[in-house]
Design an enzyme around this catalytic site. Structure first.
Site, mmCIF file in Angstrom:
data_model
loop_
_atom_site.group_PDB
_atom_site.id
_atom_site.type_symbol
_atom_site.label_atom_id
_atom_site.label_comp_id
_atom_site.label_asym_id
_atom_site.label_seq_id
_atom_site.Cartn_x
_atom_site.Cartn_y
_atom_site.Cartn_z
ATOM 1 N N CYS A 1 -14.072 85.240 42.427
ATOM 2 C CA CYS A 1 -15.569 85.685 42.099
ATOM 3 C C CYS A 1 -16.734 86.124 43.016
ATOM 4 O O CYS A 1 -17.997 85.687 42.675
ATOM 5 C CB CYS A 1 -16.112 84.611 41.235
ATOM 6 N N CYS B 1 -7.053 77.880 51.536
ATOM 7 C CA CYS B 1 -9.065 77.458 51.448
ATOM 8 C C CYS B 1 -8.877 77.636 49.655
ATOM 9 O O CYS B 1 -7.941 78.281 48.972
ATOM 10 C CB CYS B 1 -9.890 78.293 51.698
ATOM 11 N N GLN C 1 -1.831 62.743 56.833
ATOM 12 C CA GLN C 1 -3.674 62.586 56.675
ATOM 13 C C GLN C 1 -4.119 63.735 57.384
ATOM 14 O O GLN C 1 -5.434 64.746 57.579
ATOM 15 C CB GLN C 1 -4.289 61.292 57.314
ATOM 16 N N TYR D 1 -15.577 74.621 60.350
ATOM 17 C CA TYR D 1 -14.544 74.638 60.397
ATOM 18 C C TYR D 1 -13.537 75.499 60.895
ATOM 19 O O TYR D 1 -12.237 75.275 61.744
ATOM 20 C CB TYR D 1 -13.972 74.454 58.642
ATOM 21 N N HIS E 1 -4.631 64.706 52.411
ATOM 22 C CA HIS E 1 -6.186 65.444 53.155
ATOM 23 C C HIS E 1 -6.565 66.392 52.935
ATOM 24 O O HIS E 1 -7.839 66.754 53.362
ATOM 25 C CB HIS E 1 -6.945 65.143 54.457
ATOM 26 N N CYS F 1 -14.750 84.232 47.258
ATOM 27 C CA CYS F 1 -13.967 83.505 47.019
ATOM 28 C C CYS F 1 -12.820 85.753 46.684
ATOM 29 O O CYS F 1 -14.118 86.457 46.123
ATOM 30 C CB CYS F 1 -13.858 83.013 45.736
ATOM 31 N N VAL G 1 -4.606 68.063 59.180
ATOM 32 C CA VAL G 1 -4.951 68.756 58.288
ATOM 33 C C VAL G 1 -4.888 70.001 59.346
ATOM 34 O O VAL G 1 -4.827 71.232 59.130
ATOM 35 C CB VAL G 1 -6.080 69.347 57.866
#
Length: 281
Positions: A175, A138, A112, A77, A132, A172, A114
């Site tokens: 966490c 993120c 659709q 990605y 989508h 993240c 991204v």
């Protein structure tokens, strides 16, 4: 004005629609961004090699692969994000933004894509449903909060490895689990919270004119949007370079039209046509 794509019959339909109150909805897919140099990633451009194994896009873009190989999925990605960052909106994107300017709150965009180019072109986030997801955001891979975070501030070339500092940026902030791209994967389902499923279906019921742009109808929610618009007696116009799943639906509708060609050439004609109609009111 003479048009290359909009004929007399279609122009009359557009005139009738313009004088009403129902929504103009644009449904976009990867074909729109092809003119900006972004590949669909369902072809060879999307294949990814891990060791000696080649993975298809349908294998990479899954929650299952993410759980097994989170960093490999992230590398794929981040490579895609790099391609998107080099791209600019094309004439089709700008025409869609102009249609929103003309119709205001009668306008909705269901995308659709991204790649983020709709927002770069100037479409509003309030009237745009990214069904989508988007590579602008993120979220936690463990869903610790459901909060969306900015996409990592770097990209990768093919074959480039992540540094330790970059790996830390993929965690993240709540966490410390790995985040994931905010995109809908092949083994996941549409919902309202992340992908605006209910909003898209409600829009279809309110749509008097639907422009299908650069999408072949390979996924269920766009199929339902088109089917529900037709069921509600909306005008549906398929704008694609090739015949596709939507072509059959559109050609079977009394208010359906197909236009074959580049969306960069076709969409500006709709802007011009509605501009003419606005000038006569």
């Amino acid at each position: 004005m003479d048009y290359a794509f909009i004929d007399k019959e279609m122009k009359e339909k557009l005139r009738e629609f313009y004088g009403g109150s129902r929504k103009l909805t644009v449904l976009t897919g990867a074909g729109l961004s092809a003119d900006s140099g972004i590949p669909t990633f369902r072809d060879v451009e999307g294949f990814w090699t891990v060791g000696s194994i080649n993975y298809t896009p349908e294998e990479m873009a899954t929650y299952r692969t993410y759980r097994a190989k989170p960093l490999e999925v992230w590398k794929w990605y981040l490579y895609r994000k790099g391609i998107c960052l080099k791209a600019s909106p094309n004439r089709g994107h700008h025409a869609i933004r102009q249609l929103e300017e003309i119709f205001g709150d009668r306008f909705r965009l269901i995308s659709q894509n991204v790649d983020g180019l709709h927002l770069v072109a100037g479409n509003s986030l309030e009237r745009t449903y990214f069904v989508h997801g988007t590579l602008e955001r993120c979220r936690c891979g463990e869903e610790c909060s459901g909060e969306l975070f900015p996409f990592p501030d770097f990209a990768l070339e093919k074959g480039e490895e992540l540094t330790e500092a970059e790996i830390e940026k993929l965690k993240c902030p709540k966490c410390s689990a790995f985040t994931r791209p905010h995109v809908l994967w092949f083994d996941e389902f549409y919902d309202e919270k992340y992908y605006r499923r209910d909003s898209a279906l409600q829009t279809a019921k309110e749509t008097g004119l639907l422009l299908i742009v650069g999408t072949s109808g390979a996924t269920t929610l766009p199929q339902l949007v088109v089917q529900n618009t037709i069921a509600g007696n909306g005008i549906v116009i398929d704008i694609n370079k090739k015949t596709n799943y939507f072509s059959t639906l559109v050609e079977g509708s009394s208010d359906g039209f197909t236009l074959r060609g580049s969306s960069s050439d076709i969409l500006p004609e709709f802007v011009a046509c509605f501009g003419e109609l606005a000038a006569t009111v």
